[in-house]
Design a protein around this motif. Structure first.
Motif, PDB file in Angstrom:
ATOM      1  N   LEU A  90      47.372  -2.135  20.212  1.00  0.00           N
ATOM      2  CA  LEU A  90      46.038  -2.607  20.596  1.00  0.00           C
ATOM      3  C   LEU A  90      45.301  -3.181  19.388  1.00  0.00           C
ATOM      4  O   LEU A  90      44.755  -4.291  19.453  1.00  0.00           O
ATOM      5  N   GLN A  91      45.301  -2.446  18.303  1.00  0.00           N
ATOM      6  CA  GLN A  91      44.608  -2.897  17.103  1.00  0.00           C
ATOM      7  C   GLN A  91      45.217  -4.182  16.558  1.00  0.00           C
ATOM      8  O   GLN A  91      44.506  -5.121  16.194  1.00  0.00           O
TER       9      GLN A  91
ATOM     10  N   TYR B  53      35.605  -6.521  22.015  1.00  0.00           N
ATOM     11  CA  TYR B  53      36.472  -5.359  21.889  1.00  0.00           C
ATOM     12  C   TYR B  53      36.046  -4.256  22.861  1.00  0.00           C
ATOM     13  O   TYR B  53      36.864  -3.718  23.599  1.00  0.00           O
ATOM     14  N   ASN B  54      34.765  -3.939  22.873  1.00  0.00           N
ATOM     15  CA  ASN B  54      34.275  -2.878  23.756  1.00  0.00           C
ATOM     16  C   ASN B  54      34.455  -3.225  25.234  1.00  0.00           C
ATOM     17  O   ASN B  54      34.689  -2.354  26.059  1.00  0.00           O
ATOM     18  N   ARG B  55      34.350  -4.484  25.555  1.00  0.00           N
ATOM     19  CA  ARG B  55      34.486  -4.926  26.939  1.00  0.00           C
ATOM     20  C   ARG B  55      35.925  -4.804  27.442  1.00  0.00           C
ATOM     21  O   ARG B  55      36.160  -4.476  28.608  1.00  0.00           O
ATOM     22  N   TYR B  56      36.903  -5.060  26.588  1.00  0.00           N
ATOM     23  CA  TYR B  56      38.287  -5.178  27.064  1.00  0.00           C
ATOM     24  C   TYR B  56      39.278  -4.183  26.488  1.00  0.00           C
ATOM     25  O   TYR B  56      40.383  -4.032  27.024  1.00  0.00           O
ATOM     26  N   ALA B  57      38.958  -3.482  25.434  1.00  0.00           N
ATOM     27  CA  ALA B  57      39.933  -2.612  24.760  1.00  0.00           C
ATOM     28  C   ALA B  57      40.502  -1.532  25.674  1.00  0.00           C
ATOM     29  O   ALA B  57      41.709  -1.295  25.669  1.00  0.00           O
ATOM     30  N   ARG B  58      39.673  -0.897  26.464  1.00  0.00           N
ATOM     31  CA  ARG B  58      40.156   0.195  27.310  1.00  0.00           C
ATOM     32  C   ARG B  58      41.193  -0.290  28.326  1.00  0.00           C
ATOM     33  O   ARG B  58      42.267   0.310  28.474  1.00  0.00           O
ATOM     34  N   GLY B  59      40.909  -1.379  29.014  1.00  0.00           N
ATOM     35  CA  GLY B  59      41.849  -1.917  30.004  1.00  0.00           C
ATOM     36  C   GLY B  59      43.133  -2.403  29.373  1.00  0.00           C
ATOM     37  O   GLY B  59      44.235  -2.186  29.912  1.00  0.00           O
TER      38      GLY B  59
END
Length: 186
Positions: free
Chosen positions: A53-54, A28-34
């Motif tokens: 997103l969620q 989640y932390n690796r890809y959520a922003r993009g």
């Protein structure tokens, strides 16, 4: 704490499959922003984009069988998020008009001066994109930012390829006109 560079997606997925929270958190932390950025370019309201997103990540993490078979986690999640965004727009009754009966600008008629758009400030371009109608913004975003071919956009949205090309060119033209108007008033 997991170090981003030291652990692969496959290792994080394996942790997820074993029920380890660190695997879910790491992916989640690796890809959520993009992924959120991709969604928010399609869906104008940030709260709706956050919900999509969620929902996307909940669906991803609940599909254990599919998770085991994934070659590219990011591509799979991004595609799922884009599809959910398009479904969201359809539920809001977004209409993509089919322009088969109308003339459209052929690639050969492209005016190179339209590339002046790239000389504008990024904030101005973002504002102009945000001001486009949902249909224009969706097609422009899928093509420019998500690198989706126009034929695939047409198939995904249920439109004729000529409609996608026309709406893409009209969206670019509206952005260009808006940027020129802004420059005139400054």
């Amino acid at each position: 704490m997991l170090q981003k560079e030291n652990i692969s997606d496959q290792e994080l997925i394996a942790m997820c499959l074993r029920g380890k929270d660190a695997g879910y958190t790491g992916l989640y932390n690796r890809y959520a922003r993009g992924i959120f950025n991709s969604i928010s370019r399609l869906v104008a309201h940030s709260a709706e984009a956050e919900d999509i997103l969620q929902e996307t990540f909940c669906n991803v993490f609940s599909d254990q069988k599919r998770l085991m078979q994934i070659n590219s986690f990011e591509a799979w999640v991004r595609r799922m998020a884009i599809n959910k965004s398009i479904s969201h727009l359809r539920r809001k009754k977004l209409l993509f008009s089919d322009l088969d009966n109308y003339e459209f600008m052929a690639e050969a008629d492209y005016d190179i001066r339209e590339d002046e758009i790239f000389e504008s400030r990024v904030e101005d371009v973002r504002r102009c994109i945000d001001e486009l109608s949902d249909g224009y913004r969706t097609i422009l975003t899928l093509y420019l930012f998500e690198k989706m071919p126009q034929d695939e956009i047409a198939l995904t949205l249920g439109l004729a390829p000529s409609t996608v090309r026309t709406q893409y060119h009209r969206a670019k033209k509206r952005i260009l006109v808006s940027l020129k108007d802004k420059a005139y008033y400054e």
